[in-house]
Design a protein around this motif. Structure first.
Motif, PDB file in Angstrom:
ATOM      1  N   ARG A  81       0.837  -1.218   0.000  1.00 64.53           N
ATOM      2  CA  ARG A  81       0.000   0.000   0.000  1.00 64.53           C
ATOM      3  C   ARG A  81       0.862   1.255   0.000  1.00 64.53           C
ATOM      4  O   ARG A  81       0.558   2.227  -0.690  1.00 64.53           O
ATOM      5  CB  ARG A  81      -0.928   0.000   1.206  1.00 64.53           C
ATOM      6  CG  ARG A  81      -2.073  -0.997   1.081  1.00 64.53           C
ATOM      7  CD  ARG A  81      -3.041  -0.885   2.224  1.00 64.53           C
ATOM      8  NE  ARG A  81      -3.658   0.448   2.219  1.00 64.53           N
ATOM      9  CZ  ARG A  81      -4.350   0.942   3.213  1.00 64.53           C
ATOM     10  NH1 ARG A  81      -4.510   0.232   4.313  1.00 64.53           N
ATOM     11  NH2 ARG A  81      -4.900   2.129   3.144  1.00 64.53           N
ATOM     12  N   GLN A  82       1.940   1.236   0.771  1.00 67.95           N
ATOM     13  CA  GLN A  82       2.837   2.386   0.827  1.00 67.95           C
ATOM     14  C   GLN A  82       3.477   2.637  -0.542  1.00 67.95           C
ATOM     15  O   GLN A  82       3.529   3.778  -1.009  1.00 67.95           O
ATOM     16  CB  GLN A  82       3.926   2.146   1.871  1.00 67.95           C
ATOM     17  CG  GLN A  82       4.915   3.288   1.987  1.00 67.95           C
ATOM     18  CD  GLN A  82       6.034   2.971   2.968  1.00 67.95           C
ATOM     19  OE1 GLN A  82       6.054   1.902   3.579  1.00 67.95           O
ATOM     20  NE2 GLN A  82       6.967   3.893   3.101  1.00 67.95           N
ATOM     21  N   VAL A  83       3.919   1.592  -1.198  1.00 64.47           N
ATOM     22  CA  VAL A  83       4.531   1.730  -2.524  1.00 64.47           C
ATOM     23  C   VAL A  83       3.524   2.312  -3.516  1.00 64.47           C
ATOM     24  O   VAL A  83       3.845   3.216  -4.296  1.00 64.47           O
ATOM     25  CB  VAL A  83       5.071   0.371  -3.013  1.00 64.47           C
ATOM     26  CG1 VAL A  83       5.456   0.419  -4.475  1.00 64.47           C
ATOM     27  CG2 VAL A  83       6.251  -0.065  -2.162  1.00 64.47           C
ATOM     28  N   SER A  87       3.652   6.011  -5.402  1.00 65.05           N
ATOM     29  CA  SER A  87       3.582   6.089  -6.860  1.00 65.05           C
ATOM     30  C   SER A  87       2.484   7.050  -7.297  1.00 65.05           C
ATOM     31  O   SER A  87       2.679   7.875  -8.195  1.00 65.05           O
ATOM     32  CB  SER A  87       3.331   4.693  -7.445  1.00 65.05           C
ATOM     33  OG  SER A  87       3.129   4.771  -8.834  1.00 65.05           O
ATOM     34  N   VAL A  88       1.315   6.964  -6.663  1.00 65.63           N
ATOM     35  CA  VAL A  88       0.208   7.861  -6.992  1.00 65.63           C
ATOM     36  C   VAL A  88       0.595   9.305  -6.682  1.00 65.63           C
ATOM     37  O   VAL A  88       0.321  10.220  -7.469  1.00 65.63           O
ATOM     38  CB  VAL A  88      -1.065   7.444  -6.218  1.00 65.63           C
ATOM     39  CG1 VAL A  88      -2.146   8.493  -6.316  1.00 65.63           C
ATOM     40  CG2 VAL A  88      -1.574   6.107  -6.734  1.00 65.63           C
ATOM     41  N   ARG A  92       0.734  12.417  -9.323  1.00 63.56           N
ATOM     42  CA  ARG A  92      -0.035  13.645  -9.104  1.00 63.56           C
ATOM     43  C   ARG A  92       0.868  14.875  -9.131  1.00 63.56           C
ATOM     44  O   ARG A  92       0.520  15.901  -9.707  1.00 63.56           O
ATOM     45  CB  ARG A  92      -0.789  13.574  -7.783  1.00 63.56           C
ATOM     46  CG  ARG A  92      -1.999  12.691  -7.843  1.00 63.56           C
ATOM     47  CD  ARG A  92      -2.785  12.740  -6.567  1.00 63.56           C
ATOM     48  NE  ARG A  92      -3.930  11.851  -6.663  1.00 63.56           N
ATOM     49  CZ  ARG A  92      -4.529  11.300  -5.634  1.00 63.56           C
ATOM     50  NH1 ARG A  92      -4.110  11.559  -4.402  1.00 63.56           N
ATOM     51  NH2 ARG A  92      -5.557  10.507  -5.803  1.00 63.56           N
ATOM     52  N   ARG A  93       2.048  14.769  -8.484  1.00 60.95           N
ATOM     53  CA  ARG A  93       2.994  15.887  -8.512  1.00 60.95           C
ATOM     54  C   ARG A  93       3.424  16.212  -9.935  1.00 60.95           C
ATOM     55  O   ARG A  93       3.455  17.369 -10.344  1.00 60.95           O
ATOM     56  CB  ARG A  93       4.231  15.550  -7.666  1.00 60.95           C
ATOM     57  CG  ARG A  93       4.128  15.971  -6.220  1.00 60.95           C
ATOM     58  CD  ARG A  93       5.497  15.951  -5.544  1.00 60.95           C
ATOM     59  NE  ARG A  93       6.204  14.689  -5.717  1.00 60.95           N
ATOM     60  CZ  ARG A  93       6.141  13.654  -4.872  1.00 60.95           C
ATOM     61  NH1 ARG A  93       5.409  13.730  -3.789  1.00 60.95           N
ATOM     62  NH2 ARG A  93       6.819  12.566  -5.109  1.00 60.95           N
TER      63      ARG A  93
END
Length: 101
Positions: A81-83, A87-88, A92-93
């Motif tokens: 979940r952290q990975v 990534s998301v 977004r950035r």
């Protein structure tokens, strides 16, 4: 050369049955019926599909949900979940940077 007198009947090269022209796929460009009947073509495609699946089903990585140890399984799930969240956030950035320009 011997010509067929009845063009509505064709012999399948796979099962060697004489079948009506409707039992064969017809090439749209040349309007020539296929050499193999629809049933044989379908059976060959299914066989090829099943053969390719049996080769590709061999996993080289562990499936998290198959791990019996609860603490290890939860650690792996939280890490996954952290990975994904990182990534998301990166995507977004990057999107905001391109929109801001």
């Amino acid at each position: 050369m011997k010509q067929t007198l009845n063009p509505t009947i064709r012999t399948c090269h796979s099962c060697l049955r004489e079948l009506p022209i409707e039992a064969f796929y017809v090439n749209r460009k040349t309007l020539i019926p296929d050499y193999c009947c629809k049933a044989c073509r379908s059976a060959a495609c299914k066989k090829r599909y099943l053969d390719s699946r049996s080769v590709n089903d061999i996993r080289t990585y562990p499936l998290i949900t198959d791990i019996k140890d609860r603490t290890l399984r939860m650690e792996l799930i939280l890490h996954a979940r952290q990975v994904v969240n990182e990534s998301v956030a990166r995507k977004r950035r990057r999107l905001w940077e391109t929109v801001g320009e």
